[in-house]
Design a protein around this motif. Structure first.
Motif, PDB file in Angstrom:
ATOM      1  N   ALA A 152       5.631   4.982  -2.902  1.00 31.66           N
ATOM      2  CA  ALA A 152       6.570   5.699  -2.035  1.00 31.66           C
ATOM      3  C   ALA A 152       7.604   6.452  -2.860  1.00 31.66           C
ATOM      4  CB  ALA A 152       7.268   4.729  -1.099  1.00 31.66           C
ATOM      5  N   ARG A 153       7.859   7.701  -2.455  1.00 32.03           N
ATOM      6  CA  ARG A 153       8.957   8.487  -3.025  1.00 32.03           C
ATOM      7  C   ARG A 153      10.204   8.349  -2.164  1.00 32.03           C
ATOM      8  NH1 ARG A 153       4.697  13.323  -3.127  1.00 32.03           N
ATOM      9  NH2 ARG A 153       4.595  12.443  -1.029  1.00 32.03           N
ATOM     10  N   TYR A 154       9.979   8.135  -0.864  1.00 25.05           N
ATOM     11  CA  TYR A 154      11.056   7.896   0.091  1.00 25.05           C
ATOM     12  C   TYR A 154      10.666   6.713   0.971  1.00 25.05           C
ATOM     13  CZ  TYR A 154      12.809  12.606  -0.956  1.00 25.05           C
ATOM     14  OH  TYR A 154      13.291  13.725  -1.586  1.00 25.05           O
ATOM     15  N   VAL A 155      11.684   5.966   1.380  1.00 26.80           N
ATOM     16  CA  VAL A 155      11.521   4.913   2.377  1.00 26.80           C
ATOM     17  C   VAL A 155      12.394   5.296   3.567  1.00 26.80           C
ATOM     18  CG1 VAL A 155      11.894   2.485   2.881  1.00 26.80           C
ATOM     19  CG2 VAL A 155      11.029   3.158   0.636  1.00 26.80           C
ATOM     20  N   VAL A 156      11.792   5.369   4.750  1.00 23.87           N
ATOM     21  CA  VAL A 156      12.470   5.892   5.932  1.00 23.87           C
ATOM     22  C   VAL A 156      12.514   4.814   7.016  1.00 23.87           C
ATOM     23  CG1 VAL A 156      12.464   7.702   7.694  1.00 23.87           C
ATOM     24  CG2 VAL A 156      11.665   8.219   5.382  1.00 23.87           C
ATOM     25  N   ASP A 157      13.664   4.690   7.660  1.00 23.89           N
ATOM     26  CA  ASP A 157      13.839   3.709   8.736  1.00 23.89           C
ATOM     27  C   ASP A 157      13.375   4.292  10.067  1.00 23.89           C
ATOM     28  OD1 ASP A 157      15.380   0.975   9.329  1.00 23.89           O
ATOM     29  OD2 ASP A 157      15.732   2.358  10.994  1.00 23.89           O
ATOM     30  N   GLY A 158      12.612   3.515  10.813  1.00 24.82           N
ATOM     31  CA  GLY A 158      12.119   3.968  12.109  1.00 24.82           C
ATOM     32  C   GLY A 158      12.747   3.265  13.284  1.00 24.82           C
ATOM     33  N   ASP A 159      13.817   2.510  13.061  1.00 21.22           N
ATOM     34  CA  ASP A 159      14.431   1.728  14.138  1.00 21.22           C
ATOM     35  C   ASP A 159      15.716   2.334  14.677  1.00 21.22           C
ATOM     36  OD1 ASP A 159      12.538  -0.345  14.332  1.00 21.22           O
ATOM     37  OD2 ASP A 159      13.388  -1.354  12.589  1.00 21.22           O
ATOM     38  N   ALA A 201      15.867   7.322  -1.144  1.00 17.89           N
ATOM     39  CA  ALA A 201      15.022   7.962  -2.150  1.00 17.89           C
ATOM     40  C   ALA A 201      14.795   6.990  -3.301  1.00 17.89           C
ATOM     41  CB  ALA A 201      15.671   9.246  -2.655  1.00 17.89           C
ATOM     42  N   ILE A 202      13.529   6.780  -3.652  1.00 21.31           N
ATOM     43  CA  ILE A 202      13.192   5.995  -4.826  1.00 21.31           C
ATOM     44  C   ILE A 202      13.489   6.852  -6.061  1.00 21.31           C
ATOM     45  CG2 ILE A 202      11.342   4.765  -6.029  1.00 21.31           C
ATOM     46  CD1 ILE A 202      12.125   3.534  -3.322  1.00 21.31           C
ATOM     47  N   ASN A 203      13.979   6.224  -7.139  1.00 25.07           N
ATOM     48  CA  ASN A 203      14.236   6.931  -8.384  1.00 25.07           C
ATOM     49  C   ASN A 203      13.018   7.799  -8.719  1.00 25.07           C
ATOM     50  OD1 ASN A 203      14.544   7.750 -11.050  1.00 25.07           O
ATOM     51  ND2 ASN A 203      15.153   5.738 -11.800  1.00 25.07           N
ATOM     52  N   LEU A 245      -2.385   6.948  -4.539  1.00 26.86           N
ATOM     53  CA  LEU A 245      -1.738   8.197  -4.161  1.00 26.86           C
ATOM     54  C   LEU A 245      -0.229   8.014  -4.074  1.00 26.86           C
ATOM     55  CD1 LEU A 245      -2.042   8.864  -0.330  1.00 26.86           C
ATOM     56  CD2 LEU A 245      -2.892   6.747  -1.351  1.00 26.86           C
ATOM     57  N   GLU A 246       0.474   9.090  -3.798  1.00 30.44           N
ATOM     58  CA  GLU A 246       1.892   9.058  -3.507  1.00 30.44           C
ATOM     59  C   GLU A 246       2.079   9.346  -2.026  1.00 30.44           C
ATOM     60  OE1 GLU A 246       4.400  10.798  -7.149  1.00 30.44           O
ATOM     61  OE2 GLU A 246       2.722  12.098  -6.592  1.00 30.44           O
ATOM     62  N   GLY A 247       3.022   8.677  -1.403  1.00 37.22           N
ATOM     63  CA  GLY A 247       3.267   8.933   0.008  1.00 37.22           C
ATOM     64  C   GLY A 247       4.330   8.021   0.561  1.00 37.22           C
ATOM     65  N   GLU A 248       5.006   8.513   1.579  1.00 39.32           N
ATOM     66  CA  GLU A 248       6.204   7.850   2.076  1.00 39.32           C
ATOM     67  C   GLU A 248       5.901   6.644   2.969  1.00 39.32           C
ATOM     68  OE1 GLU A 248       7.311   9.657  -0.379  1.00 39.32           O
ATOM     69  OE2 GLU A 248       6.542  11.315   0.816  1.00 39.32           O
ATOM     70  N   GLN A 249       6.887   5.754   2.974  1.00 35.05           N
ATOM     71  CA  GLN A 249       6.779   4.505   3.720  1.00 35.05           C
ATOM     72  C   GLN A 249       7.778   4.521   4.872  1.00 35.05           C
ATOM     73  OE1 GLN A 249       8.396   1.217   4.395  1.00 35.05           O
ATOM     74  NE2 GLN A 249       6.430   1.141   5.419  1.00 35.05           N
ATOM     75  N   LEU A 250       7.290   4.262   6.073  1.00 39.19           N
ATOM     76  CA  LEU A 250       8.123   4.196   7.272  1.00 39.19           C
ATOM     77  C   LEU A 250       8.259   2.749   7.703  1.00 39.19           C
ATOM     78  CD1 LEU A 250       9.638   5.587   9.607  1.00 39.19           C
ATOM     79  CD2 LEU A 250       7.433   5.785  10.789  1.00 39.19           C
ATOM     80  N   SER A 251       9.491   2.246   7.722  1.00 39.82           N
ATOM     81  CA  SER A 251       9.759   0.848   8.083  1.00 39.82           C
ATOM     82  C   SER A 251      10.291   0.753   9.500  1.00 39.82           C
ATOM     83  CB  SER A 251      10.799   0.245   7.123  1.00 39.82           C
ATOM     84  OG  SER A 251      10.327   0.219   5.800  1.00 39.82           O
ATOM     85  N   ALA A 252       9.657  -0.079  10.317  1.00 36.65           N
ATOM     86  CA  ALA A 252      10.120  -0.290  11.689  1.00 36.65           C
ATOM     87  C   ALA A 252       9.746  -1.697  12.130  1.00 36.65           C
ATOM     88  CB  ALA A 252       9.508   0.746  12.633  1.00 36.65           C
TER      89      ALA A 252
END
Length: 369
Positions: A152-159, A201-203, A245-252
């Motif tokens: 993950a390059r970004y971790v995004v909150d879904g709540d 954002a991940i470093n 691969l690279e790709g973002e993670q959505l946490s909910a």
């Protein structure tokens, strides 16, 4: 100088040093800390180079069906159990490699609490530690197949959001779920608040370094994965064998599923990353970990620039054409088709990074890649 007087002089010199000034190996530090009460101050802290952050385990910690933690515990020699009543699960440590394993518990509330509890535990020196969050996830068939592993390059909150029941939304709304502070799901102009806690954002240099190290790792294919992905005709990336691969993670906290919600996830991640991110994996805990790390970093307890998030697809986020979302979700709940491959591939890919960090610690202790 004769032997006995020389020994006496050395002992005297050591006694003259201030408390805590004597050098200690990790093997010495761990038994010392075992005598300390959880979270209490210790004369000698346990040094930690890498924290493996697992989110759940199935049954026992070893010897049965492996969840996220078991392979790390068994293969990394995490044999020293350290009481951690303020967290979800006791900690395990290897005093030779200085790798610490934790299980946070499922969901952002548990992951936040467990991470914060570890960061504030006076028994550990975590100031130079790298943190590898390694867990299974739903994966978007637009991007990859199950068994694939994404940095993950970004971790995004879904709540954190506004919501109107879908049966009551305006005719031109795709969903009743929309970002706080906006005028609905069609509002793409309201600027993102970077301090709101919805996106982390991940470093970027650390993440890209980890991806470069592992992008060519060969991941095994299995009959179960091949059979599952065959149903996703029209999704070229889902038709491939597992890959990195690279790709973002959505946490909910809600285990969501379906084509429409996968479309929502893609829009949501696109909005919060200002078009820089691509939704790939769905899970429940990573924004909780990142929120805690942000606070702990501010207090000097950890370095939030040393966090990596790695997720492996155990199931698809939507059903194949011709299958309804409810049927597919309920079937998957009986056992994810890619669970075994996901936990194995998490270890395979994550270990490349862990081995590099440990093998060249003199370089990475002082400065991140």
């Amino acid at each position: 100088m004769p032997l006995l007087p020389r020994m006496a002089a050395l002992v005297g010199a050591c006694l003259a040093l201030p408390l805590g000034a004597l050098p200690a190996t990790a093997a010495d530090a761990a038994p010392s800390a075992m005598a300390c009460k959880p979270a209490a101050a210790c004369e000698t802290k346990i040094p930690v180079k890498v924290v493996i952050v697992s989110l759940f385990e199935i049954g026992e910690d070893e010897g049965d069906t492996a969840g996220e933690f078991q392979l790390w515990k068994e293969r990394r020699g995490l044999t020293q159990r350290i009481a951690f009543p303020q967290g979800f699960h006791d900690l395990y440590y290897n005093s030779e490699t200085q790798v610490l394993g934790m299980v946070t518990g499922i969901g952002t509330s548990r992951s936040t609490a467990s991470t914060m509890a570890l960061g504030l535990d006076e028994r550990f020196d975590l100031r130079q530690a790298y943190w590898l969050v390694a867990g299974i996830a739903g994966i978007d068939p637009e991007d990859a197949t199950i068994g694939s592993v994404a940095w993950a390059r970004y971790v995004v909150d879904g709540d954190l959001a506004h919501e109107i029941d879908a049966r009551e939304i305006p005719a031109d709304w795709k969903t009743g779920y929309f970002a706080r502070g906006t005028q609905g799901p069609n509002d793409k102009t309201t600027p993102v608040d970077p301090e709101s806690g919805e996106v982390f954002a991940i470093n970027p240099s650390l993440e890209s370094w980890a991806f470069r190290l592992t992008k060519d790792v060969k991941l095994p294919d299995t009959p179960a994965i091949a059979a599952e992905r065959r149903a996703f005709a029209g999704y070229p990336m889902a038709q491939k064998p597992p890959f990195v691969l690279e790709g973002e993670q959505l946490s909910a906290m809600t285990f969501w599923h379906g084509k429409l919600l996968t479309d929502w996830a893609n829009d949501w991640v696109d909005y919060w990353t200002k078009g820089k991110g691509e939704f790939v994996t769905s899970a429940m805990e990573d924004t909780g970990v990142m929120q805690a790390m942000t606070r702990l970093d501010a207090s000097g307890r950890v370095d939030a620039e040393r966090v990596l998030v790695l997720r492996a697809g155990s199931n698809f986020t939507m059903p194949p054409e011709g299958t309804d979302a409810a049927t597919y979700l309920l079937r998957e709940n009986e056992g994810y088709a890619g669970l075994e491959a996901a936990v194995e591939n998490l270890y395979t890919v994550g270990s490349v990074v862990v081995d590099e960090l440990l093998g060249n610690w003199d370089t990475y202790a002082a400065k991140t890649p």
